[in-house]
Each structure stands twice: as structure tokens, then as C-alpha cells.
Enzyme design. Structure first.
Site, PDB file in Angstrom:
ATOM      1  N   LYS A 100       1.847   2.000  -5.185  1.00  0.00           N
ATOM      2  CA  LYS A 100       2.182   1.671  -6.599  1.00  0.00           C
ATOM      3  C   LYS A 100       1.192   1.930  -7.584  1.00  0.00           C
ATOM      4  O   LYS A 100       1.682   2.262  -8.571  1.00  0.00           O
ATOM      5  CB  LYS A 100       2.501  -0.100  -6.163  1.00  0.00           C
ATOM      6  CG  LYS A 100       3.601  -0.363  -5.298  1.00  0.00           C
ATOM      7  CD  LYS A 100       3.857  -1.831  -5.162  1.00  0.00           C
ATOM      8  CE  LYS A 100       2.586  -2.373  -4.561  1.00  0.00           C
ATOM      9  NZ  LYS A 100       2.609  -2.005  -3.424  1.00  0.00           N
ATOM     10  N   HIS A 150      -4.832  -2.141  -6.119  1.00  0.00           N
ATOM     11  CA  HIS A 150      -4.057  -1.039  -6.437  1.00  0.00           C
ATOM     12  C   HIS A 150      -4.973   0.096  -6.960  1.00  0.00           C
ATOM     13  O   HIS A 150      -6.042  -0.120  -7.991  1.00  0.00           O
ATOM     14  CB  HIS A 150      -3.242  -1.450  -7.694  1.00  0.00           C
ATOM     15  CG  HIS A 150      -1.966  -2.252  -7.166  1.00  0.00           C
ATOM     16  ND1 HIS A 150      -1.127  -3.184  -8.139  1.00  0.00           N
ATOM     17  CD2 HIS A 150      -1.740  -2.774  -6.047  1.00  0.00           C
ATOM     18  CE1 HIS A 150      -0.374  -3.735  -7.318  1.00  0.00           C
ATOM     19  NE2 HIS A 150      -0.592  -3.739  -6.195  1.00  0.00           N
ATOM     20  N   ASP A 200       0.730  -1.039  -0.106  1.00  0.00           N
ATOM     21  CA  ASP A 200       0.037  -0.014  -0.065  1.00  0.00           C
ATOM     22  C   ASP A 200       0.950   1.214  -0.134  1.00  0.00           C
ATOM     23  O   ASP A 200       0.530   2.336   0.510  1.00  0.00           O
ATOM     24  CB  ASP A 200      -1.019   0.217   1.175  1.00  0.00           C
ATOM     25  CG  ASP A 200      -1.716  -1.316   1.127  1.00  0.00           C
ATOM     26  OD1 ASP A 200      -2.316  -1.604   0.218  1.00  0.00           O
ATOM     27  OD2 ASP A 200      -1.822  -2.021   2.244  1.00  0.00           O
TER      28      ASP A 200
HETATM   29  P1  IMP Z   1      -2.365 -12.897   1.975  1.00  0.00           P
HETATM   30  O1  IMP Z   1      -1.504 -12.366   0.998  1.00  0.00           O
HETATM   31  O2  IMP Z   1      -3.845 -12.766   1.777  1.00  0.00           O
HETATM   32  O3  IMP Z   1      -2.139 -14.440   2.530  1.00  0.00           O
HETATM   33  O4  IMP Z   1      -2.112 -12.326   3.584  1.00  0.00           O
HETATM   34  C1  IMP Z   1      -1.013 -12.283   4.069  1.00  0.00           C
HETATM   35  C2  IMP Z   1      -0.537 -10.838   4.516  1.00  0.00           C
HETATM   36  O5  IMP Z   1      -0.086  -9.901   3.706  1.00  0.00           O
HETATM   37  C3  IMP Z   1      -1.774 -10.143   5.658  1.00  0.00           C
HETATM   38  O6  IMP Z   1      -1.118  -9.619   6.830  1.00  0.00           O
HETATM   39  C4  IMP Z   1      -2.252  -9.224   4.523  1.00  0.00           C
HETATM   40  O7  IMP Z   1      -2.829  -8.218   5.114  1.00  0.00           O
HETATM   41  C5  IMP Z   1      -1.027  -8.902   3.743  1.00  0.00           C
HETATM   42  N1  IMP Z   1      -1.273  -8.338   2.250  1.00  0.00           N
HETATM   43  C6  IMP Z   1      -1.760  -9.431   1.329  1.00  0.00           C
HETATM   44  N2  IMP Z   1      -1.854  -8.521   0.208  1.00  0.00           N
HETATM   45  C7  IMP Z   1      -1.595  -7.203   0.436  1.00  0.00           C
HETATM   46  C8  IMP Z   1      -1.633  -5.837   0.100  1.00  0.00           C
HETATM   47  O8  IMP Z   1      -1.709  -5.823  -1.357  1.00  0.00           O
HETATM   48  N3  IMP Z   1      -1.251  -4.874   0.502  1.00  0.00           N
HETATM   49  C9  IMP Z   1      -0.975  -4.747   1.935  1.00  0.00           C
HETATM   50  N4  IMP Z   1      -0.989  -6.183   2.535  1.00  0.00           N
HETATM   51  C10 IMP Z   1      -1.417  -7.042   1.901  1.00  0.00           C
HETATM   52 MG    MG Z   2      -3.087  -1.954  -1.902  1.00  0.00          MG
END
Ligand code: IMP
Ligand code: MG
Length: 399
Positions: free
Chosen positions: A11, A36, A8
Site C-alpha cells: 500500500k 508503510h 503488507d
Molecule cells: P496488532 O494490530 O498489533 O494488535 O496485531 C494484531 C495482528 O495484526 C498481528 O498478527 C499483527 O502481526 C498483525 N498486523 C498489525 N498491523 C499489521 C501490518 O501493518 N501489517 C501486517 N500485519 C499487521
Molecule cells: Mg506493512
């Protein structure tokens, strides 16, 4: 474009801004866990799978490293003009994300209880795990036909109901009709014709499966080194990384966050910065800029060029501080790698060299902004190439 924090960083906005000078934009990692955001006038677009070059009329590539959820891809395409579909190529080697992966994601989170990772529950972890177990169908398998029996047996062992998989696969095959191709080949073709591709990272370096704050990470790689591996191109074609960081830090989900701020000040920054997850709507945890973590991210990415975002947010906040080291059991630590094993126990050491409060971006980079840029360049040994001070394309300063 790689995120230097926990995701976040902005990007989407910067990829949209820069896409004008590229022939194509390619996603190479993550899946629909990404959110995004691109704002144009009154309209806000949130992309989960479609590269953020969509609104600039560019060729859109989804590389083999992406965990692809065909239903979400189709929903996203439906919100864009019809011609977008003709510009999109999805690599046949992508792993798919099935409804059972989402069910498993939620079930695993429940099992973890108070130590839940706080995943987006988009099935990303299980999809990549199934790929590593060599059970998952790829995009090309949907087209060619896939034997679901081993996968069904596996899911049944885990108490996950796989009965919807065949219908889902049939539906997904239709949704992906005409989109499947060879993204690696496209990138090479574009390069050979003298063109250029912008590689759009998702998540952030500190969420990298190997190099991030494990186990509170995502299930893929998020650093620049993964770009060629994930796309299937030579490292020489991947170009130079542009890292991006906010002028503060946010994190969604669980895991240590040394510079986290709580209470009214955190609430103020969250509200001004609209720090709510673009995928899940969860309030993001907010905190101060962490130079220990950033130096590490800059190092593991080899980022010599950096973009900084959200300076407008801290221009509206009186307080400002930067973490320059950690304290652990009485001694100072400035190496993030050394602190990774006990990140939850460190205390940040702060300094307030200046403040961004009152900075006015109406006519270019104001003195407070210049001080911040100079400070970051000195502390990180990078060149700050771009400053973002708002969601709009026009709120961008190239340096
Ligand atoms: P997952 O990728 O859904 O398995 O989540 C694993 C960790 O990555 C968690 O803490 C999510 O909140 C974080 N996370 C996954 N994708 C994003 C993103 O695009 N932005 C911020 N955090 C993310
Ligand atoms: Mg994001």
C-alpha cells in the site's frame, strides 16, 4: 486504497505513486502497528503514522479512527523536512496510545501463551479497547485537560503501572502542539473545492476485527466501508475502493494461513521479496496466492479495481501456484466465509495455469505478466488497474 490480504500488500508504495494526482492523503484506521515502506533511490522511508503522501508534498491527514501514539508520530516527523509539520493535521477525536497500553498489549500476549496473536505490541488493541470502555483520552482531551483518575484505577486493577501517564500526557500535549484540527472538516472542504483525497488503509481486509480471521486480527476495521465512519464523512464522499494484493501471500503473527509454504522455497521467496515486518522486523510467513480469500476480500470491499504487487519477486522463482479452492473433510469449499470457523483445518487445492518465472519488466508488461493480469481479472471479476514490479516508483505499470 485497501489491502485485500493480511497486510503488507504494498500500500505504501502505491499510495506514494498515486498521491501525485490528489490534494491530500488521509490515514483513517490502525496506528503505529502499520509499516508503510516507500523507496526513493537509495533511501527507504517507513511510515507508521504519517500518511505515505508525505514525500509528494501533499496535505497529510490523520483521521479520528487512528489510534495515535504521539511519541512515534514525533519521532517520525523528526526524520522528515520541517515543512512536513505544516502540512499535517491530526483529528482531535483520535484515541491515544499510552505507554500503559503497550504494557498491557505485551502482558496480554504473555497470558495467551502458545495461542498468542503475535501483535506488534504497539498497544493498538488496548488503546481501542479503552476507547470502547470510554476510559481513553482523545487527542483533544490532552489539549483541554483530562481526568486520569478513572483510567489510573482501571489500570491498577489490571496490575498495570499507570504512574508515568501524567508525564506522558504532558509530553504528548507538547509534541502535538499546532497539529490538532478537524480532519473530517478538511476532507469536506477539499471536496467542496473540487479537490480529492486519497484514503490510505492500513493492515489488510483479512485482519478486520469483524470480517477477518478472528481472533487473529487487529483491533480496528480494515475494509473500505470503514473509511467514512472512521473519518466522520458521508459515505458518498469516500469514492471507489482500489484493492491491492501481492501475487503471493504473506502474514505476520499467528493464525491460520491455508496456503502457507515452509522450508527452502519459503525462505527463497522471503529473501527475494524482503518479507520482514517493517514495524517489528519479524520474518513474514509466506505462501501462495489464495483466490478463495481474495474473492471474499474483493466482495466485502466492493473492489472493482485492483492493484497487484511484487510480480518481480515471483519472476525470480521457478515454482508458481494458485489456490482455487479448499478441501475440508473430503468436500470442496470455495466460500471463505464458510471456511472461517475452521480455517486451520482446510487443505488448499492448487492449480498452475502458467508461471511468472523469467518475466522481464524492462519494457512494460511482459507476456507472463499479461497472463497473470488476465487470469486475475477473470477469476476475481475485477479490473487490474496497476501492476507493481519493484520497490521504486518507476517499477509501476498503469493499465
Ligand atoms: P496488532 O494490530 O498489533 O494488535 O496485531 C494484531 C495482528 O495484526 C498481528 O498478527 C499483527 O502481526 C498483525 N498486523 C498489525 N498491523 C499489521 C501490518 O501493518 N501489517 C501486517 N500485519 C499487521
Ligand atoms: Mg506493512
Amino acid at each position: 486504497m485497501v489491502g485485500l490480504q493480511w497486510g503488507d500488500e504494498g500500500k505504501g508504495k502505491v499510495v506514494d505513486y498515486l498521491a501525485g494526482s490528489f490534494d491530500a492523503v488521509a490515514r483513517y484506521n490502525g496506528g503505529s502497528n502499520a509499516g508503510h515502506t516507500v523507496v526513493i533511490g537509495q533511501r527507504k522511508h517507513t511510515f507508521h503514522l504519517i500518511p505515505s503522501g508525505a514525500l509528494k508534498g501533499k496535505e497529510l491527514l490523520v483521521g479520528a479512527g487512528v489510534a495515535l501514539d504521539p511519541v512515534i508520530l514525533a519521532d517520525e516527523l523528526a526524520l522528515l523536512p520541517d515543512e512536513t509539520r505544516r502540512r499535517l493535521v491530526v483529528d482531535g477525536r483520535c484515541s491515544l496510545v499510552s505507554p500503559s497500553d503497550k504494557e498491557l498489549d505485551a502482558a496480554l500476549e504473555e497470558l495467551r501463551g502458545t495461542s498468542a496473536i503475535g501483535t506488534t505490541r504497539r498497544g493498538i488493541g488496548p488503546s481501542y479497547a479503552m476507547r470502547a470502555l470510554r476510559l481513553a483520552p482523545r487527542v483533544s482531551d490532552l489539549v483541554a485537560g483530562f481526568d486520569f483518575d478513572p483510567l489510573n484505577r482501571f489500570y491498577k486493577k489490571l496490575d498495570v503501572d499507570p504512574s508515568g501517564l501524567i508525564a506522558w500526557a504532558e509530553e504528548s500535549r507538547k509534541l502535538l502542539g499546532g497539529l490538532v484540527g478537524d480532519v473530517a472538516g478538511r476532507v469536506v472542504d477539499i471536496a467542496e473545492k473540487g479537490g480529492s483525497v486519497l484514503f490510505e488503509g492500513s493492515q489488510g481486509s483479512l485482519l478486520d476485527l469483524l470480517h477477518g480471521s478472528y481472533p487473529y486480527v487487529t483491533s480496528t476495521h480494515t475494509t473500505a466501508a470503514y473509511i467514512p465512519a472512521a473519518l466522520g464523512i458521508s459515505p458518498g464522499l469516500a469514492g471507489k475502493p482500489l484493492g491491492i494484493t501481492k501475487c503471493y501471500t504473506t502474514r505476520v503473527g499467528g493464525g491460520a494461513f491455508p496456503t502457507e509454504e515452509k522450508g527452502p522455497l519459503a525462505e527463497q521467496i522471503r529473501s527475494i521479496g524482503n518479507e520482514y515486518g517493517a514495524t517489528t522486523g519479524r520474518p513474514r510467513r509466506v505462501g501462495w496466492l489464495d483466490l478463495v480469500a481474495l474473492r471474499y476480500s474483493v466482495g466485502i470491499n466492493g473492489a472493482k479495481e485492483v492493484a497487484v504487487s511484487k510480480l518481480d519477486v515471483l519472476s525470480r522463482v521457478k515454482e508458481f501456484k494458485v489456490c482455487i479452492a479448499y478441501k475440508h473433510q473430503g468436500s470442496e469449499v470455495s466460500d471463505f466465509q464458510a471456511a472461517l470457523g475452521h480455517l486451520g483445518e482446510v487443505e488448499p487445492v492448487y492449480e498452475t495455469p502458467f508461471s511468472l518465472h523469467g518475466a522481464n519488466f524492462g519494457s512494460g508488461l511482459p507476456p507472463e505478466g499479461k497472463k497473470f493480469v488476465d487470469y486475475l481479472e477473470e477469476k476475481l471479476g475485477v479490473n487490474v488497474a496497476l501492476v507493481s514490479h519493484g520497490e521504486e516508483r518507476t517499477s509501476t505499470i498503469e493499465l
